[in-house]
Write a protein that holds these residues in place. Structure first.
Motif, PDB file in Angstrom:
ATOM      1  N   LEU A   1       0.837  -1.207   0.000  1.00 42.35           N
ATOM      2  CA  LEU A   1       0.000   0.000   0.000  1.00 42.35           C
ATOM      3  C   LEU A   1       0.869   1.253   0.000  1.00 42.35           C
ATOM      4  O   LEU A   1       0.596   2.218  -0.730  1.00 42.35           O
ATOM      5  CB  LEU A   1      -0.922  -0.004   1.217  1.00 42.35           C
TER       6      LEU A   1
ATOM      7  N   GLY B   1      -6.021   3.998   2.300  1.00 45.97           N
ATOM      8  CA  GLY B   1      -5.632   2.601   2.218  1.00 45.97           C
ATOM      9  C   GLY B   1      -6.107   1.864   3.459  1.00 45.97           C
ATOM     10  O   GLY B   1      -6.162   2.439   4.550  1.00 45.97           O
TER      11      GLY B   1
ATOM     12  N   PRO C   1      -9.916   0.807  -6.391  1.00 44.37           N
ATOM     13  CA  PRO C   1      -8.891   1.329  -5.480  1.00 44.37           C
ATOM     14  C   PRO C   1      -8.593   2.821  -5.653  1.00 44.37           C
ATOM     15  O   PRO C   1      -7.678   3.321  -5.001  1.00 44.37           O
ATOM     16  CB  PRO C   1      -7.670   0.516  -5.886  1.00 44.37           C
TER      17      PRO C   1
ATOM     18  N   ALA D   1      -7.499   2.056  -1.369  1.00 43.76           N
ATOM     19  CA  ALA D   1      -7.022   0.721  -1.726  1.00 43.76           C
ATOM     20  C   ALA D   1      -7.240  -0.217  -0.540  1.00 43.76           C
ATOM     21  O   ALA D   1      -7.048   0.183   0.616  1.00 43.76           O
ATOM     22  CB  ALA D   1      -5.546   0.759  -2.101  1.00 43.76           C
TER      23      ALA D   1
ATOM     24  N   ALA E   1      -6.164  -3.297  -4.887  1.00 42.89           N
ATOM     25  CA  ALA E   1      -4.977  -2.541  -4.461  1.00 42.89           C
ATOM     26  C   ALA E   1      -3.790  -2.880  -5.366  1.00 42.89           C
ATOM     27  O   ALA E   1      -3.668  -3.998  -5.830  1.00 42.89           O
ATOM     28  CB  ALA E   1      -4.612  -2.875  -3.027  1.00 42.89           C
TER      29      ALA E   1
END
Length: 340
Positions: free
Chosen positions: A182, A251, A275, A279, A340
């Motif tokens: 991430l 994220g 995403p 994400a 992601a």
């Protein structure tokens, strides 16, 4: 039973004479699949030459062999039995026992009274070994089984100091890799939805999340960590709360696929794109991960290998009850998909 007289051949001596590992000797003794015919014959010749008498055979002759093992689920919340993790482990353990003569019994243990009943049941010789799953930090059941000398293997562990034989995935490393991914995508406000923190598996995945942020020098706020219970509902609730109080989140690492799926539902309901806006990464790689929208990037833990390894260690411990407890940690893998 279980202690050999001085001079009596050991499993290790059979393995050395046959030129194989002790695990291979155990599989031959238990008539398990996956052993080449030539290897099986070599082990059988070594057994005959040394006059080795396996403990399992001795127990059978004494009428004490049940030819059954129990897979015990200790989760106190009935709802958790609907989660994919349990069915995947039951399937993998069942598959690993298919070519043996051992019957698999499924048992639920949720209260102290049920723990005591299981111990008494096992003490009565009705099962030859036990596999435990979903054990929480303060659960005394593994110690109770060890005290009566019953071969026991845990799926996961209660703490970093666990002594009883266990099979686990690299939960910390898997989580650390997920969050590093991430960060590599440019996400800087990364939240996590943990599992129940009285379980070591959840603590390890939270540790991996924190380690990845610390190593990258990335910001970490207490408000970005929310505890769930591995269910989709808890993931949905946790994500809804994060959206409300931390709208900057871009994220999310969820400590299970089911919680990640719930988080996706909450993001969709709030109009957040995945995403593009947020994400999301899960953990487990259940079949569910390929049916979410978008498909879920996740950390794969090798559930089939976990089941096989639990069965192998249990059969070996049944064969040699005095063998040292063993701790096996299996690698994880980040599986990239659309979220992601």
């Amino acid at each position: 039973m279980g202690r050999r007289r001085p001079g009596t051949p050991t499993l290790e001596e059979v393995a050395a004479l046959a030129g194989v590992g002790r695990g291979t000797v155990s599989r031959v003794i238990n008539d398990a699949a996956g052993v080449r015919d030539s290897t099986r014959r070599a082990v059988q010749r070594a057994i005959a030459e040394l006059g080795y008498v396996p403990n399992l055979a001795a127990r059978s002759l004494a009428g004490r062999r049940a030819d059954a093992v129990a897979l015990v689920m200790t989760e106190p919340d009935w709802r958790q039995f609907g989660e994919p993790f349990f069915s995947e482990i039951v399937r993998s353990v069942g598959d690993a026992l298919t070519d043996t003569k051992v019957q698999l019994l499924l048992t639920l243990v949720r209260t102290d009274a049920e723990r005591q009943r299981l111990v008494e049941y096992a003490r009565g010789g009705r099962v030859d070994g036990v596999m435990l799953m979903s054990v929480h930090a303060e659960d005394a059941l593994p110690d109770m089984l060890a005290e009566v000398g019953l071969p026991t293997v845990l799926l996961g562990r209660r703490s970093g100091e666990e002594s009883v034989t266990y099979v686990d995935a690299d939960n910390t490393g898997g989580a650390r890799g997920a969050v590093a991914h991430l960060l590599g995508l440019g996400r800087r406000s990364i939240a996590t939805i943990t599992g129940p923190l009285d379980m070591y598996v959840a603590q390890c995945r939270l540790r991996g999340y924190r380690e990845a942020l610390e190593r990258a020098g990335a910001e970490s706020r207490p408000a970005w960590t929310v505890e769930g219970d591995f269910s989709a509902d808890s993931g949905r609730r946790a994500m809804a709360g994060l959206i409300e109080r931390a709208p900057e989140i871009d994220g999310v690492f969820a400590a299970s696929d089911t919680m990640a799926a719930g988080a996706l539902d909450a993001l969709r309901a709030a109009g957040r794109r995945v995403p593009e806006d947020v994400a999301v990464i899960g953990f487990d790689d259940f079949p569910l991960a390929q049916h979410t929208d978008p498909k879920l990037t996740t950390v794969r833990q090798p559930l089939e290998e976990i089941g096989r390894t639990m069965v192998r260690l249990l059969l070996e411990e049944m064969e040699e009850p005095e063998v040292a407890w063993r701790h096996v940690i299996l690698r994880t893998e980040l599986v990239l998909r659309g979220s992601a």
